[in-house]
Scaffold this active site. Sequence first.
Site, short mmCIF file in Angstrom:
data_model
loop_
_atom_site.label_atom_id
_atom_site.label_comp_id
_atom_site.label_asym_id
_atom_site.label_seq_id
_atom_site.Cartn_x
_atom_site.Cartn_y
_atom_site.Cartn_z
N ASP A 112 -17.40 144.79 5.00
CA ASP A 112 -16.93 143.62 4.25
C ASP A 112 -15.42 143.73 4.06
OD1 ASP A 112 -16.89 145.66 2.41
OD2 ASP A 112 -17.92 144.55 0.82
N SER A 113 -14.83 144.84 4.50
CA SER A 113 -13.37 144.95 4.53
C SER A 113 -12.77 143.94 5.51
CB SER A 113 -12.94 146.38 4.91
OG SER A 113 -13.60 146.78 6.09
N GLU B 87 -17.46 157.25 -1.08
CA GLU B 87 -16.03 156.85 -1.08
C GLU B 87 -15.32 157.42 -2.32
OE1 GLU B 87 -15.30 152.74 -0.25
OE2 GLU B 87 -13.16 152.91 -0.65
#
Length: 280
Positions: free
Chosen positions: A61-62, A198
Site C-alpha cells: 500500500d506504499s 517493521e
Amino acid sequence: MTEHTSPYDTTALTKPATRLRIPQLKQMKVEGRKWAMLTAYDMYSAVIFEDAGIPVLLVGDSASNNVFGNDSTLAVTVDELLPLVRAVTRSTRRALVIADLPFGSYQVSPEQCLQTAVRFMKEAGAHAVKIEGGVELLPHIAKLSVSGIPVMAHIGFTPQMEHQLGGYRVQGRGEDGQRLIDSAKALEAAGAFALLIEMVPGDVGAAITQAVAIPTVGIGAGNQCDAQVLVWQDMAGLRQGRLPRFVKQYADLRSVLQTAARDFADDVQAGTFPGPEHTF
Ligand code: KIV
C-alpha cells in the site's frame, strides 16, 4: 524480409512457470536460508527484480506514496491497487506476489477482510495478502487461512495506524517487546504464513524470529529476521530527501534518470535528436 519483433520485452512470458510456494519459504527458514523481498508496482520493476533473484514481491500500500503521490498509505483504495497487483502477477512467472490490503478494506470484520482478499486473488491473481495489526486481527487471519488464502501479518510499526501511534516511531521497546513476541505467536497459531516486522529493536526482531516457525520479514527489525524487505524506490535511490535509518540505498536511479532526461532535452533543443539513424 523484415523481421517483426515485439516492442515489449516478453522474456518473462517464456520462462518456465515454477512459482515459489509458501512451503518453500517455510523450508528456507528450516535450512537457515535468508531471502529478500522488494515492493513492485508495475511490469518492469517486477520483471527486473524477479530476474535479479528476488523470490517474493510485495505490491505494497506504499504505492499510495510511491505511485499515487499521497503523503501517507491511508489514501490508497482497493480499486487503485488491484491493477498494480494484476500487472505484477501477469508479468512474472516465478515470484510469489503478495497484495497489501489497503486501510479500511479489512478492519471492519473477518468477512470484509475475506471479501477484499478474494478480490485480490480473483481479479488480480495475487498469491497471498498482507494485513497490518496484532491480536485484534486473529479472527481475520483465521478466516482467510481456512478459506485458503495465505496471509502475512504486519506487526511492529504499522503505517496504517500512524495517527494512533503518534507518527513513525519504533515499537516494542522495553516491556512492550514481550507483547509483540506474544502477538507474533498468536498470529502464527491463527494461521499467518509469515510475519512482516517493521521498526522494532533488533533484539525484539531476533526474539520473534526465534519464537515462531513461520518466516519473519524485517524492515528496520535487525538482521536476525529470516528475510528483509525494502520499498524499491528507497533501495534504488529514486526517492528524494531524508531516508529512514533502516534503508540502504543500492543505486542512484534518480540521478541516472535525471541525466538521461536532461540529455534528451538538450539533444532535442540542439536539433541532434532524432538523427538519421532514428529517421525513416
Ligand atoms: O507497503 C509497503 O511497502 C510495506 C513495507 C513495510 C514494505 O508494507
